[in-house]
Design an enzyme around this catalytic site. Structure first.
Site, PDB file in Angstrom:
ATOM      1  N   GLU A  18       0.836  -1.206   0.000  1.00 32.99           N
ATOM      2  CA  GLU A  18       0.000   0.000   0.000  1.00 32.99           C
ATOM      3  C   GLU A  18       0.868   1.253   0.000  1.00 32.99           C
ATOM      4  OE1 GLU A  18      -2.575   1.687  -0.176  1.00 32.99           O
ATOM      5  OE2 GLU A  18      -4.372   0.480   0.152  1.00 32.99           O
ATOM      6  N   ARG A  98      -7.206  -0.052  13.092  1.00 33.09           N
ATOM      7  CA  ARG A  98      -5.827   0.231  12.681  1.00 33.09           C
ATOM      8  C   ARG A  98      -5.794   1.425  11.747  1.00 33.09           C
ATOM      9  NH1 ARG A  98      -4.956  -1.054   7.396  1.00 33.09           N
ATOM     10  NH2 ARG A  98      -6.103  -2.774   6.420  1.00 33.09           N
ATOM     11  N   ASN A 100      -4.876   3.196   8.233  1.00 34.06           N
ATOM     12  CA  ASN A 100      -4.880   2.766   6.838  1.00 34.06           C
ATOM     13  C   ASN A 100      -4.199   3.847   5.989  1.00 34.06           C
ATOM     14  OD1 ASN A 100      -5.645   0.497   5.182  1.00 34.06           O
ATOM     15  ND2 ASN A 100      -7.158   1.811   4.200  1.00 34.06           N
ATOM     16  N   GLU A 119     -13.725  -4.450   8.999  1.00 29.76           N
ATOM     17  CA  GLU A 119     -14.323  -3.540   8.020  1.00 29.76           C
ATOM     18  C   GLU A 119     -15.760  -3.191   8.361  1.00 29.76           C
ATOM     19  OE1 GLU A 119     -13.622  -4.771   3.989  1.00 29.76           O
ATOM     20  OE2 GLU A 119     -11.521  -5.254   4.379  1.00 29.76           O
ATOM     21  N   ASN A 146      -9.570   5.374   2.565  1.00 32.08           N
ATOM     22  CA  ASN A 146      -8.525   5.076   1.583  1.00 32.08           C
ATOM     23  C   ASN A 146      -8.038   6.333   0.887  1.00 32.08           C
ATOM     24  OD1 ASN A 146      -7.253   2.501   1.179  1.00 32.08           O
ATOM     25  ND2 ASN A 146      -9.288   1.615   0.955  1.00 32.08           N
ATOM     26  N   ASP A 194      -9.693   2.249  -4.380  1.00 32.93           N
ATOM     27  CA  ASP A 194      -8.777   2.125  -3.242  1.00 32.93           C
ATOM     28  C   ASP A 194      -7.929   3.392  -3.186  1.00 32.93           C
ATOM     29  OD1 ASP A 194      -6.928   1.200  -1.285  1.00 32.93           O
ATOM     30  OD2 ASP A 194      -7.131  -0.856  -1.953  1.00 32.93           O
TER      31      ASP A 194
END
Length: 284
Positions: A18, A98, A100, A119, A146, A194
């Site tokens: 990522e 967490r 992201n 999620e 995101n 994303d």
């Protein structure tokens, strides 16, 4: 519209690659493997790579103005100095949650997203973290925070909460993002939006999780480029390299079973894709 194809930059087996970010001062690309708790770097000129383990799952790592990194961790926002000594800037752990994706705004503040591991709808948020550690919640009740990016003139902010299947746009006024409205809706069967990046022409590039592709939309929300990928789960993209002309793409293996497409988890690149915008390092 003809489809383009990306190639391999770095072969890797990241569980959840990522957050690619070009570090102009060091001439390298930074990205993370969230679930393996690792920060990767890659110098495309020399080919040199580094891998650094973190003590928590790491959603994003961005350059700091004075050297080192700011990181969006499971338990808050951390800082690595130029010698890689670690300290907490913001400590706010929450069970089952967490960090992201994250991005640095033109003013040097970090906009950092969170999500729940399961999620769960509304379990995350998007926060603005000032260089001195002051936190302002921008959006609450986010599901999977995101991609975040700004228009070339800094007047608009683009944002993805993945399950909505949208790229939304906000007006930027000082430290605030206002007047949220949909810019792009990703159709059923094309994957989920994303990570994203904005190019010098104002185009928005978005990775399509489960869509095996990148797309570029104009600032009016019109699709004008498609990049087909040899992986099912691209996660994010960023311009880097000489002149910010190459588009780097992170990818994931997680959830694809024992035999994912061979390049899943690798770093891909679309050469001479366009013109990227210079990034801003975190000012803290």
């Amino acid at each position: 519209m003809s489809a383009e194809n990306a190639g391999l930059a770095v072969r890797e087996r990241a569980a959840l690659g990522e957050g690619p970010t070009w570090d102009a001062a060091a001439g390298r690309l930074i990205w993370v493997d969230i679930l393996s708790a690792r920060i990767h770097t890659y110098d495309p000129v020399s080919g040199n790579r580094t891998v650094m383990a973190t003590e928590q799952h790491v959603g994003a790592a961005k350059p700091r103005a004075g050297g080192g990194l700011v990181v969006n961790l499971q338990g808050g926002i951390g800082l690595y100095d130029a010698d890689l000594a670690f300290s907490w800037l913001v400590r706010d752990p929450a069970a089952g949650r967490r960090g992201n994706d994250a991005a640095v705004a033109p003013d040097g503040a970090l906009w950092a997203g969170t999500m729940r591991y399961d999620e769960a709808p509304g379990g995350g948020n998007l926060r603005r973290v000032a260089p001195d550690g002051v936190v302002t919640e921008v959006l609450g009740e986010v599901s999977v925070s995101n991609g975040t990016g700004w228009s070339p003139d800094g007047r608009l902010m683009y944002y993805v909460d993945t399950p909505t299947r949208r790229i939304d746009v906000f007006d930027v006024e000082g430290e605030r993002a206002l007047n949220r409205r949909p810019l792009v809706r990703i159709e059923d069967g094309a994957g989920f939006p994303d990570g994203l990046t904005v190019d010098a022409g104002g185009g928005i590039w978005v990775a399509l999780w489960d869509g095996a592709a990148l797309r570029r939309y104009t600032s009016e929300g019109v699709l004008d480029r498609v990049v087909e990928l040899p992986v099912r789960r691209p996660t994010a993209c960023a311009f880097g390299g000489a002149g910010l002309r190459d588009l780097y793409i992170t990818t994931a293996r997680v959830g694809l079973g024992s035999s994912p497409p061979p390049l899943s988890g690798s770093l891909l690149v679309l050469r001479d894709a366009g013109q990227g915008l210079p990034g801003t390092p975190f000012a803290g």
